[in-house]
Scaffold this motif. Sequence first.
Motif, PDB file in Angstrom:
ATOM      1  N   GLY A 130      -3.550  -1.101   1.045  1.00 42.96           N
ATOM      2  CA  GLY A 130      -3.931  -1.648  -0.251  1.00 42.96           C
ATOM      3  C   GLY A 130      -3.113  -2.845  -0.705  1.00 42.96           C
ATOM      4  N   HIS A 131      -2.130  -3.254   0.085  1.00 42.07           N
ATOM      5  CA  HIS A 131      -1.305  -4.389  -0.338  1.00 42.07           C
ATOM      6  C   HIS A 131      -2.098  -5.700  -0.357  1.00 42.07           C
ATOM      7  CE1 HIS A 131       2.533  -2.332  -0.634  1.00 42.07           C
ATOM      8  NE2 HIS A 131       2.249  -1.698   0.484  1.00 42.07           N
ATOM      9  N   GLY A 132      -2.994  -5.892   0.609  1.00 41.83           N
ATOM     10  CA  GLY A 132      -3.752  -7.151   0.679  1.00 41.83           C
ATOM     11  C   GLY A 132      -4.516  -7.429  -0.601  1.00 41.83           C
ATOM     12  N   SER A 133      -5.304  -6.453  -1.047  1.00 41.21           N
ATOM     13  CA  SER A 133      -6.090  -6.681  -2.271  1.00 41.21           C
ATOM     14  C   SER A 133      -5.177  -6.785  -3.487  1.00 41.21           C
ATOM     15  CB  SER A 133      -7.150  -5.599  -2.449  1.00 41.21           C
ATOM     16  OG  SER A 133      -6.573  -4.319  -2.438  1.00 41.21           O
ATOM     17  N   ALA A 134      -4.084  -6.021  -3.518  1.00 45.50           N
ATOM     18  CA  ALA A 134      -3.171  -6.077  -4.671  1.00 45.50           C
ATOM     19  C   ALA A 134      -2.448  -7.420  -4.744  1.00 45.50           C
ATOM     20  CB  ALA A 134      -2.169  -4.926  -4.598  1.00 45.50           C
ATOM     21  N   ILE A 135      -1.998  -7.929  -3.600  1.00 45.13           N
ATOM     22  CA  ILE A 135      -1.330  -9.239  -3.566  1.00 45.13           C
ATOM     23  C   ILE A 135      -2.297 -10.316  -4.040  1.00 45.13           C
ATOM     24  CG2 ILE A 135      -0.439 -11.038  -2.021  1.00 45.13           C
ATOM     25  CD1 ILE A 135       0.692  -8.680  -0.274  1.00 45.13           C
ATOM     26  N   VAL A 136      -3.499 -10.299  -3.470  1.00 46.74           N
ATOM     27  CA  VAL A 136      -4.496 -11.320  -3.810  1.00 46.74           C
ATOM     28  C   VAL A 136      -4.852 -11.243  -5.294  1.00 46.74           C
ATOM     29  CG1 VAL A 136      -6.904 -11.981  -3.421  1.00 46.74           C
ATOM     30  CG2 VAL A 136      -5.402 -11.588  -1.482  1.00 46.74           C
ATOM     31  N   ARG A 137      -5.063 -10.040  -5.801  1.00 46.62           N
ATOM     32  CA  ARG A 137      -5.414  -9.876  -7.217  1.00 46.62           C
ATOM     33  C   ARG A 137      -4.317 -10.471  -8.112  1.00 46.62           C
ATOM     34  NH1 ARG A 137      -5.710  -4.561  -7.384  1.00 46.62           N
ATOM     35  NH2 ARG A 137      -7.714  -4.515  -6.349  1.00 46.62           N
TER      36      ARG A 137
ATOM     37  N   ARG B  14     -13.214  -6.531   3.127  1.00 41.60           N
ATOM     38  CA  ARG B  14     -13.197  -5.397   2.188  1.00 41.60           C
ATOM     39  C   ARG B  14     -12.054  -5.521   1.184  1.00 41.60           C
ATOM     40  NH1 ARG B  14     -14.574  -3.077   6.917  1.00 41.60           N
ATOM     41  NH2 ARG B  14     -12.467  -2.325   7.356  1.00 41.60           N
ATOM     42  N   ALA B  15     -10.874  -5.943   1.656  1.00 43.83           N
ATOM     43  CA  ALA B  15      -9.726  -6.093   0.750  1.00 43.83           C
ATOM     44  C   ALA B  15     -10.017  -7.151  -0.313  1.00 43.83           C
ATOM     45  CB  ALA B  15      -8.470  -6.471   1.541  1.00 43.83           C
ATOM     46  N   TYR B  16     -10.644  -8.254   0.084  1.00 42.89           N
ATOM     47  CA  TYR B  16     -10.927  -9.325  -0.871  1.00 42.89           C
ATOM     48  C   TYR B  16     -12.020  -8.906  -1.855  1.00 42.89           C
ATOM     49  CZ  TYR B  16      -8.204 -11.821   2.629  1.00 42.89           C
ATOM     50  OH  TYR B  16      -7.215 -12.191   3.522  1.00 42.89           O
ATOM     51  N   GLU B  17     -13.009  -8.147  -1.371  1.00 43.94           N
ATOM     52  CA  GLU B  17     -14.035  -7.628  -2.290  1.00 43.94           C
ATOM     53  C   GLU B  17     -13.381  -6.698  -3.321  1.00 43.94           C
ATOM     54  OE1 GLU B  17     -18.076  -7.747   0.465  1.00 43.94           O
ATOM     55  OE2 GLU B  17     -16.818  -5.948   0.529  1.00 43.94           O
ATOM     56  N   LYS B  18     -12.456  -5.877  -2.864  1.00 45.74           N
ATOM     57  CA  LYS B  18     -11.732  -4.962  -3.750  1.00 45.74           C
ATOM     58  C   LYS B  18     -10.932  -5.748  -4.799  1.00 45.74           C
ATOM     59  CE  LYS B  18      -8.483  -1.210  -3.129  1.00 45.74           C
ATOM     60  NZ  LYS B  18      -7.620  -0.572  -2.154  1.00 45.74           N
ATOM     61  N   ALA B  19     -10.507  -6.959  -4.437  1.00 48.20           N
ATOM     62  CA  ALA B  19      -9.750  -7.818  -5.352  1.00 48.20           C
ATOM     63  C   ALA B  19     -10.665  -8.643  -6.255  1.00 48.20           C
ATOM     64  CB  ALA B  19      -8.821  -8.741  -4.561  1.00 48.20           C
ATOM     65  N   GLY B  20     -11.993  -8.463  -6.136  1.00 45.25           N
ATOM     66  CA  GLY B  20     -12.918  -9.152  -7.037  1.00 45.25           C
ATOM     67  C   GLY B  20     -13.684 -10.310  -6.429  1.00 45.25           C
ATOM     68  N   PHE B  21     -13.425 -10.646  -5.168  1.00 39.31           N
ATOM     69  CA  PHE B  21     -14.147 -11.749  -4.526  1.00 39.31           C
ATOM     70  C   PHE B  21     -15.550 -11.296  -4.142  1.00 39.31           C
ATOM     71  CE2 PHE B  21      -9.885 -13.258  -4.152  1.00 39.31           C
ATOM     72  CZ  PHE B  21      -9.957 -14.633  -4.012  1.00 39.31           C
ATOM     73  N   ARG B  22     -16.459 -12.270  -4.088  1.00 38.36           N
ATOM     74  CA  ARG B  22     -17.818 -12.007  -3.619  1.00 38.36           C
ATOM     75  C   ARG B  22     -18.181 -13.068  -2.579  1.00 38.36           C
ATOM     76  NH1 ARG B  22     -18.054 -15.396  -7.576  1.00 38.36           N
ATOM     77  NH2 ARG B  22     -19.769 -16.827  -7.897  1.00 38.36           N
TER      78      ARG B  22
END
Length: 175
Positions: A105-112, A139-147
């Motif tokens: 979960g670090h990837g999406s959290a860092i990006v967010r 998937r990590a970027y989608e979790k961070a809000g990217f589309r």
Amino acid sequence: MPANPPVLYDFRPVTEKDLPMIAGWLAEPHVAEWWDDPETEIAEIREHIDSISVEPLIVELDGRPIAYLQSYDPHLEEDHPYADQPFGTLGIDLSIGVPDLVGKGHGSAIVRQFVEQLFEEGAPRVIIDPHPGNGRAIRAYEKAGFRVIDRRHSRYGDAVLMAVDGKESDAEEGE
């Protein structure tokens, strides 16, 4: 019981001293699969240290370097394939270097967290362009809000172009 506070990451500029550590990360199988030859990449990162178009950063967790992150302005590079994005758009790239931190979960959290900073600094949109085969990153970027907004092929290879847009106006929040 109180919920765990969100993990906060620190972002600091890459220095010449970081390059051997980054080279080690680029040699890790989970990173090497998606990056070019480490010597070529390190030479480019070294050039970016003093660049105005690319900002290379080290992501730290509790003072420990864990990832390489860069932001860039596609409008400051001649013939950049994403120069068609709205003016002010910034692009980012992320690689978690420490293998035992991948898939947690670090990837999406860092990006967010980083994207929020970019929005606070005035960026209207942030883009990221994982390889189509890199499902974990997508998937990590989608979790961070990217589309997903497009599929591209450029000198950087095949990419899934993803975007997240900032709020239109902060003034609307208080109304």
